[in-house]
Design a protein around this motif. Structure first.
Motif, PDB file in Angstrom:
ATOM      1  N   LEU A 138      54.036 -18.489   9.163  1.00  0.00           N
ATOM      2  CA  LEU A 138      54.018 -18.269  10.583  1.00  0.00           C
ATOM      3  C   LEU A 138      55.099 -17.326  11.284  1.00  0.00           C
ATOM      4  O   LEU A 138      56.102 -17.457  10.950  1.00  0.00           O
ATOM      5  N   VAL A 139      54.528 -16.719  12.131  1.00  0.00           N
ATOM      6  CA  VAL A 139      55.432 -15.890  13.166  1.00  0.00           C
ATOM      7  C   VAL A 139      55.334 -16.544  14.352  1.00  0.00           C
ATOM      8  O   VAL A 139      54.091 -16.294  15.210  1.00  0.00           O
ATOM      9  N   ALA A 140      56.274 -17.104  14.897  1.00  0.00           N
ATOM     10  CA  ALA A 140      56.396 -18.250  16.204  1.00  0.00           C
ATOM     11  C   ALA A 140      56.665 -17.745  17.248  1.00  0.00           C
ATOM     12  O   ALA A 140      56.605 -18.087  18.605  1.00  0.00           O
ATOM     13  N   GLY A 141      57.200 -16.344  17.316  1.00  0.00           N
ATOM     14  CA  GLY A 141      57.738 -15.827  18.406  1.00  0.00           C
ATOM     15  C   GLY A 141      58.863 -17.092  19.178  1.00  0.00           C
ATOM     16  O   GLY A 141      59.588 -17.302  18.492  1.00  0.00           O
ATOM     17  N   ASP A 142      58.670 -17.121  20.435  1.00  0.00           N
ATOM     18  CA  ASP A 142      59.720 -18.110  20.920  1.00  0.00           C
ATOM     19  C   ASP A 142      58.995 -19.476  21.498  1.00  0.00           C
ATOM     20  O   ASP A 142      59.422 -20.358  22.058  1.00  0.00           O
ATOM     21  N   ALA A 143      58.017 -19.802  20.680  1.00  0.00           N
ATOM     22  CA  ALA A 143      57.291 -20.984  20.916  1.00  0.00           C
ATOM     23  C   ALA A 143      58.186 -22.099  20.616  1.00  0.00           C
ATOM     24  O   ALA A 143      58.144 -23.280  21.183  1.00  0.00           O
ATOM     25  N   PHE A 144      58.989 -22.161  19.205  1.00  0.00           N
ATOM     26  CA  PHE A 144      59.954 -22.797  19.148  1.00  0.00           C
ATOM     27  C   PHE A 144      61.153 -21.683  18.241  1.00  0.00           C
ATOM     28  O   PHE A 144      60.646 -20.798  18.032  1.00  0.00           O
ATOM     29  N   ILE A 145      62.181 -22.011  18.284  1.00  0.00           N
ATOM     30  CA  ILE A 145      63.202 -20.930  17.565  1.00  0.00           C
ATOM     31  C   ILE A 145      64.151 -21.912  16.907  1.00  0.00           C
ATOM     32  O   ILE A 145      64.294 -23.089  16.723  1.00  0.00           O
ATOM     33  N   THR A 146      64.791 -21.149  15.834  1.00  0.00           N
ATOM     34  CA  THR A 146      65.504 -21.712  14.629  1.00  0.00           C
ATOM     35  C   THR A 146      67.133 -21.809  15.151  1.00  0.00           C
ATOM     36  O   THR A 146      68.057 -21.790  14.206  1.00  0.00           O
ATOM     37  N   VAL A 147      67.449 -21.509  16.244  1.00  0.00           N
ATOM     38  CA  VAL A 147      68.824 -21.488  16.759  1.00  0.00           C
ATOM     39  C   VAL A 147      68.984 -21.906  18.087  1.00  0.00           C
ATOM     40  O   VAL A 147      68.265 -21.953  19.007  1.00  0.00           O
ATOM     41  N   LYS A 148      70.127 -22.581  18.659  1.00  0.00           N
ATOM     42  CA  LYS A 148      70.431 -22.893  19.802  1.00  0.00           C
ATOM     43  C   LYS A 148      70.772 -21.809  20.565  1.00  0.00           C
ATOM     44  O   LYS A 148      71.799 -21.369  20.645  1.00  0.00           O
TER      45      LYS A 148
END
Ligand SMILES: [Zn+2]
Ligand SMILES: [Zn+2]
Length: 281
Positions: A183-193
């Motif tokens: 999955l390449v998710a863009g900013d739909a969710f992200i893995t950093v605050k």
């Protein structure tokens, strides 16, 4: 409710090793670009273009990895300044390379609409406080910006399809490969605050909803995350933060989805109560 975090556990592997061999990413200051294509094959596709001034870093990395700096196509997950910062430079370097985005994102890429301004009242840290300084003006790529194929296919990437994942922006898309669940998710969710400058600096891994200061429609953002969770991705690279894979990814996404209002939506903010997705007139 704390966001799901697994950053306390040791992980000796390099972040890019969490992705399949033909998918990698490059961090340009605060944002990632993604490169898809087999190393050495001479064929690759670029997803997003990073911060302004990143084009030389991108083409250098591409030349080393693929043997050519010229991508087959540039795909944009959405049009925010940190994802399109180098698109004009790359378009100049490669005059015949097409640029694709969702048709609902095209007004922001063809000078017809601006994004709502960044909202500093969402809180969460220095990045959010700085949000009013971030550019929200649409850019104008002219006729080079084309809509993604309506049938969900992705140009030059036959194994992939795109999904409309709005909320963070109206025409936000993610890219998914069924074969291996990438999955390449863009900013739909992200893995950093992303609201926190410290977390951005250290890239501490933690699944979050879209960057709060730029997200005008939380209802749509919630639905988009649920759609992505249902895919049960095996590995994901997002617009901000390090790639994630396996249980860390699945558990983090399920936690985000089932506690979305507590974890992702800021307690207050300009766009929290009145979801606003229409561009300003
Ligand atoms: Zn964004
Ligand atoms: Zn972003």
């Amino acid at each position: 409710m704390q966001p799901y975090s697994n950053s306390g556990s040791p992980d000796a592997s390099r972040p890019e090793d969490r992705l399949p061999g033909d998918v990698t990413y490059l961090r340009t200051m605060i944002v990632n670009v993604v490169m898809i294509g087999a190393p050495g094959s001479g064929e690759w596709v670029l997803v997003d273009t990073g911060m302004p001034g990143s084009s030389s870093k991108i083409v250098k990395a591409a030349r080393e990895r693929f043997g050519t700096d010229k991508p087959k196509a540039i795909l944009l997950t959405h049009g925010h300044f940190d994802h399109t910062g180098s698109v004009k430079d790359l378009m100049e370097l490669f005059p015949d390379v097409p640029v694709y985005a969702h048709e609902l994102e095209l007004p922001f890429l063809t000078g017809r609409a601006d994004y709502p301004p960044g909202d500093p009242t969402v809180g969460g840290g220095l990045m959010a406080a700085s949000a009013p300084l971030f550019p929200n003006k649409g850019i104008d790529l002219g006729g080079r910006a084309q809509p993604l194929p309506a049938d969900g296919s992705v140009p030059y990437l036959p194994d992939w399809h795109w999904l409309h994942t709005p909320g963070h922006s109206e025409g936000h898309v993610s890219f998914f490969r069924n074969l291996d669940g990438t999955l390449v998710a863009g900013d739909a969710f992200i893995t950093v605050k992303q609201e926190s400058a410290l977390a951005v600096l250290t890239q501490r891994r933690e699944i979050h909803g879209p960057p709060t200061y730029f997200t005008p429609n939380w209802e749509a953002a919630r639905t988009s995350v649920a759609r992505l969770v249902a895919l049960r991705p095996a590995a994901a690279v997002t617009g901000h933060g390090e790639p994630m894979a396996g249980d860390e990814l699945v558990q983090g996404l399920e936690h985000l989805s089932s506690h979305f209002d507590e974890v992702a939506v800021p307690a207050s903010g300009r766009y929290v109560d009145s979801a606003r997705i229409k561009p300003e007139p």
